[in-house]
Design a protein around this motif. Sequence first.
Motif, PDB file in Angstrom:
ATOM      1  N   LYS A  15      -9.387   5.052  -2.605  1.00  6.17           N
ATOM      2  CA  LYS A  15      -9.333   3.591  -2.678  1.00  6.17           C
ATOM      3  C   LYS A  15      -8.093   3.164  -1.912  1.00  6.17           C
ATOM      4  N   ASN A  16      -8.237   2.207  -1.046  1.00  3.85           N
ATOM      5  CA  ASN A  16      -7.084   1.701  -0.296  1.00  3.85           C
ATOM      6  C   ASN A  16      -6.539   0.506  -1.072  1.00  3.85           C
ATOM      7  N   GLU A  17      -5.932   0.790  -2.232  1.00  2.00           N
ATOM      8  CA  GLU A  17      -5.569  -0.266  -3.159  1.00  2.00           C
ATOM      9  C   GLU A  17      -4.181  -0.839  -2.891  1.00  2.00           C
ATOM     10  N   ASP A  18      -4.029  -2.068  -3.307  1.00  2.00           N
ATOM     11  CA  ASP A  18      -2.737  -2.747  -3.244  1.00  2.00           C
ATOM     12  C   ASP A  18      -2.038  -2.607  -4.588  1.00  2.00           C
ATOM     13  N   TRP A  19      -0.716  -2.528  -4.536  1.00  2.00           N
ATOM     14  CA  TRP A  19       0.143  -2.511  -5.710  1.00  2.00           C
ATOM     15  C   TRP A  19       1.129  -3.658  -5.575  1.00  2.00           C
ATOM     16  N   ILE A  20       1.502  -4.277  -6.684  1.00  2.00           N
ATOM     17  CA  ILE A  20       2.467  -5.384  -6.676  1.00  2.00           C
ATOM     18  C   ILE A  20       3.814  -4.850  -7.140  1.00  2.00           C
ATOM     19  N   ILE A  21       4.853  -5.139  -6.376  1.00  2.00           N
ATOM     20  CA  ILE A  21       6.206  -4.784  -6.812  1.00  2.00           C
ATOM     21  C   ILE A  21       6.605  -5.790  -7.890  1.00  2.00           C
ATOM     22  N   ARG A  22       6.714  -5.331  -9.136  1.00  2.00           N
ATOM     23  CA  ARG A  22       7.010  -6.214 -10.273  1.00  2.00           C
ATOM     24  C   ARG A  22       8.506  -6.362 -10.527  1.00  2.00           C
ATOM     25  N   SER A  23       9.237  -5.259 -10.399  1.00  2.00           N
ATOM     26  CA  SER A  23      10.682  -5.342 -10.630  1.00  2.00           C
ATOM     27  C   SER A  23      11.372  -4.186  -9.922  1.00  2.00           C
ATOM     28  N   ASP A  25      17.864   1.867 -10.264  1.00  2.00           N
ATOM     29  CA  ASP A  25      17.343   3.226 -10.453  1.00  2.00           C
ATOM     30  C   ASP A  25      15.842   3.373 -10.311  1.00  2.00           C
ATOM     31  N   GLU A  26      15.072   2.257 -10.398  1.00  2.00           N
ATOM     32  CA  GLU A  26      13.616   2.400 -10.401  1.00  2.00           C
ATOM     33  C   GLU A  26      12.919   1.142  -9.895  1.00  2.00           C
ATOM     34  N   VAL A  27      11.632   1.356  -9.567  1.00  2.00           N
ATOM     35  CA  VAL A  27      10.777   0.272  -9.088  1.00  2.00           C
ATOM     36  C   VAL A  27       9.516   0.275  -9.936  1.00  2.00           C
ATOM     37  N   ARG A  28       9.203  -0.870 -10.540  1.00  2.00           N
ATOM     38  CA  ARG A  28       7.978  -1.021 -11.326  1.00  2.00           C
ATOM     39  C   ARG A  28       6.916  -1.610 -10.418  1.00  2.00           C
ATOM     40  N   ILE A  29       5.742  -0.913 -10.323  1.00  2.00           N
ATOM     41  CA  ILE A  29       4.616  -1.431  -9.542  1.00  2.00           C
ATOM     42  C   ILE A  29       3.383  -1.472 -10.438  1.00  2.00           C
ATOM     43  N   GLN A  48       0.873  -1.171   0.000  1.00  2.00           N
ATOM     44  CA  GLN A  48       0.000   0.000   0.000  1.00  2.00           C
ATOM     45  C   GLN A  48       0.905   1.213   0.000  1.00  2.00           C
ATOM     46  N   LEU A  49       0.456   2.254  -0.682  1.00  2.00           N
ATOM     47  CA  LEU A  49       1.248   3.461  -0.812  1.00  2.00           C
ATOM     48  C   LEU A  49       0.845   4.493   0.222  1.00  2.00           C
ATOM     49  N   GLU A  63      -0.986  -2.038 -10.311  1.00  2.00           N
ATOM     50  CA  GLU A  63      -2.187  -2.078  -9.478  1.00  2.00           C
ATOM     51  C   GLU A  63      -2.621  -3.535  -9.391  1.00  2.00           C
ATOM     52  N   ALA A  64      -2.958  -3.996  -8.200  1.00  2.00           N
ATOM     53  CA  ALA A  64      -3.096  -5.435  -7.954  1.00  2.00           C
ATOM     54  C   ALA A  64      -4.480  -6.020  -8.164  1.00  2.00           C
ATOM     55  N   VAL A  65      -5.538  -5.216  -8.143  1.00  2.00           N
ATOM     56  CA  VAL A  65      -6.848  -5.847  -8.069  1.00  2.00           C
ATOM     57  C   VAL A  65      -7.676  -5.685  -9.340  1.00  2.00           C
ATOM     58  N   MET A  66      -8.157  -4.482  -9.620  1.00  2.00           N
ATOM     59  CA  MET A  66      -9.146  -4.332 -10.680  1.00  2.00           C
ATOM     60  C   MET A  66      -8.693  -3.504 -11.870  1.00  2.00           C
ATOM     61  N   LEU A  67      -7.906  -2.499 -11.650  1.00  2.00           N
ATOM     62  CA  LEU A  67      -7.686  -1.499 -12.687  1.00  2.00           C
ATOM     63  C   LEU A  67      -6.664  -1.921 -13.731  1.00  2.00           C
ATOM     64  N   GLY A  68      -5.717  -2.752 -13.368  1.00  2.00           N
ATOM     65  CA  GLY A  68      -4.799  -3.328 -14.322  1.00  2.00           C
ATOM     66  C   GLY A  68      -3.819  -2.371 -14.977  1.00  2.00           C
ATOM     67  N   PHE A  69      -3.358  -1.384 -14.280  1.00  2.00           N
ATOM     68  CA  PHE A  69      -2.342  -0.498 -14.842  1.00  2.00           C
ATOM     69  C   PHE A  69      -1.149  -0.438 -13.908  1.00  2.00           C
ATOM     70  N   GLY A  70      -0.051   0.096 -14.423  1.00  2.00           N
ATOM     71  CA  GLY A  70       1.153   0.160 -13.621  1.00  2.00           C
ATOM     72  C   GLY A  70       1.926   1.433 -13.878  1.00  2.00           C
TER      73      GLY A  70
END
Length: 193
Positions: free
Chosen positions: A33-41, A45-49, A15-16, A51-58
């Motif tokens: 929205k108290n949404e969860d994000w998934i740490i993908r990579s 220099d950077e972190v790709r996250i 959660q952010l 959105e974990a549930v419904m919206l499907g964007f990063g």
Amino acid sequence: MNLEMLKGNVGWRVQLAPQAIHLDEFSRELPSKNEDWIIRSVTDDEVRIDEAVMLGFGTTLGKDHIQSFSTNPVRSVSGGQQYGYLKLHVQMYIAQNARIWYQPCVRPGERLPPPPVQISELFVDFQYPVKSGIQQKLVENGYNVSWAATSRVPSLELDGWEVVVERDRQGRPVSFLLHDSRDSQVLVKRRKQ
């Protein structure tokens, strides 16, 4: 933040802080929205996250966007899904078209509200919603449309009505009013039930 340690948290749900602020098509703030994000990579220099549930964007966070990472043992499952928090130096804004942008926070993790939206008022005649096609578009999208005294709008909002806001020819958001000597009328809509 040193991202080397965060590399071991790829796959975690976080959660952010501050939470992302979602905006409607006129850049007005939507309910949080108290949404969860998934740490993908995680790179140096950077972190790709994502959105974990419904919206499907990063999105990609720069290493200077992240102040700290902490675990959330209350939500984590031993041997299963792990949860944590990312405290950010930036406020994330998400537009309705899934465009994401950031503004620096005054203090890490502190929410930064979006700038206020200027909605102009356009005085029109009674037939304007029909002649302009606004009423037909709203009805086709499942709304009831009506004129209401501006003084009644707060009460009507409790019943699910909202002021109609559309873009004018220059792309600016406008609401529509009828001149009335006692109490101007405003065009409102409510989703059909």
